[in-house]
Scaffold this active site. Sequence first.
Site, mmCIF file in Angstrom:
data_model
loop_
_atom_site.group_PDB
_atom_site.id
_atom_site.type_symbol
_atom_site.label_atom_id
_atom_site.label_comp_id
_atom_site.label_asym_id
_atom_site.label_seq_id
_atom_site.Cartn_x
_atom_site.Cartn_y
_atom_site.Cartn_z
ATOM 1 N N ARG A 90 -11.478 22.356 -26.378
ATOM 2 C CA ARG A 90 -10.224 22.293 -25.642
ATOM 3 C C ARG A 90 -10.122 20.895 -25.037
ATOM 4 N NH1 ARG A 90 -8.575 25.915 -28.078
ATOM 5 N NH2 ARG A 90 -7.620 27.879 -27.392
ATOM 6 N N GLU A 102 -0.556 18.608 -24.704
ATOM 7 C CA GLU A 102 -0.134 18.772 -26.096
ATOM 8 C C GLU A 102 1.341 19.128 -26.163
ATOM 9 O OE1 GLU A 102 -2.725 21.559 -28.075
ATOM 10 O OE2 GLU A 102 -4.521 20.385 -27.636
ATOM 11 N N HIS A 155 -4.003 19.856 -33.235
ATOM 12 C CA HIS A 155 -4.550 21.179 -32.905
ATOM 13 C C HIS A 155 -4.466 22.117 -34.114
ATOM 14 C CE1 HIS A 155 -5.438 23.899 -29.214
ATOM 15 N NE2 HIS A 155 -6.064 24.347 -30.288
#
Length: 308
Positions: free
Chosen positions: A226, A255, A274
């Site tokens: 993360r 993000e 991601h």
Amino acid sequence: MHIERLAVDESVGRAMPPQRFIEALSDLGVPVEFAGEDEQFGPGDAVASFGHRDAFLDADWVHCIRAGYDEFPVGVYEEAGTYLTNSTGIHGTTVGETVAGYMLTFARRLHAYRDAQHDHAWDLPRYEEPFTLAGERVCVVGLGTLGRGVVDRAAALGMEVVGVRRSGDPVDNVSTVYTPDRLHEAIADARFVVLATPLTDETEGMVAAPEFETMREDASLVNVARGPVVVESDLVAALDSGDIAGAALDVFSEEPLPEDSPLWDFEDVLITPHVSAATSKYHEDVAALIRENIEKIATGDELTNRVV
């Protein structure tokens, strides 16, 4: 608990086509329906979702279609008496292959050649730049499903694998397992440091300036955990100063990564949006987990991947 309906929240579209997911659940034995943002829930309802909505708390069971459930208020689910499960355990192959790709890209300088291709340039590397992964050390921080997926592929490539695990218990294909208090010892001699941990109070900010100073100057950081596990400003400083050689980053503190982030501009930084766990079969993998838990509910067994 008795499930009478599975609602597929529209947010699953962030990870897979909702209709394909619904079709993969056609043999579930209960109605499977698409649910928009105004959908209401009640007893007998189960929900599959990418993220949390307060309305879910009226359902009996919510399944997070991701491994990471940090966006779900676990304590609130517990108070509401709503079961929460996640999708851990299905990402080892995809993430492991992605990380192997990152490491091979750096070792064989594939990113540099791709950049040169865009400029129609026949650029040869400096003699000392390319290397092979065989014999190089990789430290995998976090030895759950993601970490073990990385371990197995790194070992197959002939790498020396060490790891960091809270329990310190041994893991196949890992020569030495360190506990978190020995993180610096674990990463000091590694050519690659791969982060594959969940985001917790203990792991937030775990990799910062002291860790970058400990790493080899020719080492690269890989983050498929993360974003907040890494102090991003310290990472930028380490790349600027040459404390480390590069980074492959799939996750970020914010993000999408802001357009003005300096991370975009480093030659030896690989950025992916991601997607390290992305696969065209993801809907089938998550559907199999839900099907398994529907069967367990019917038999009264403990749910797989139960969070609450």
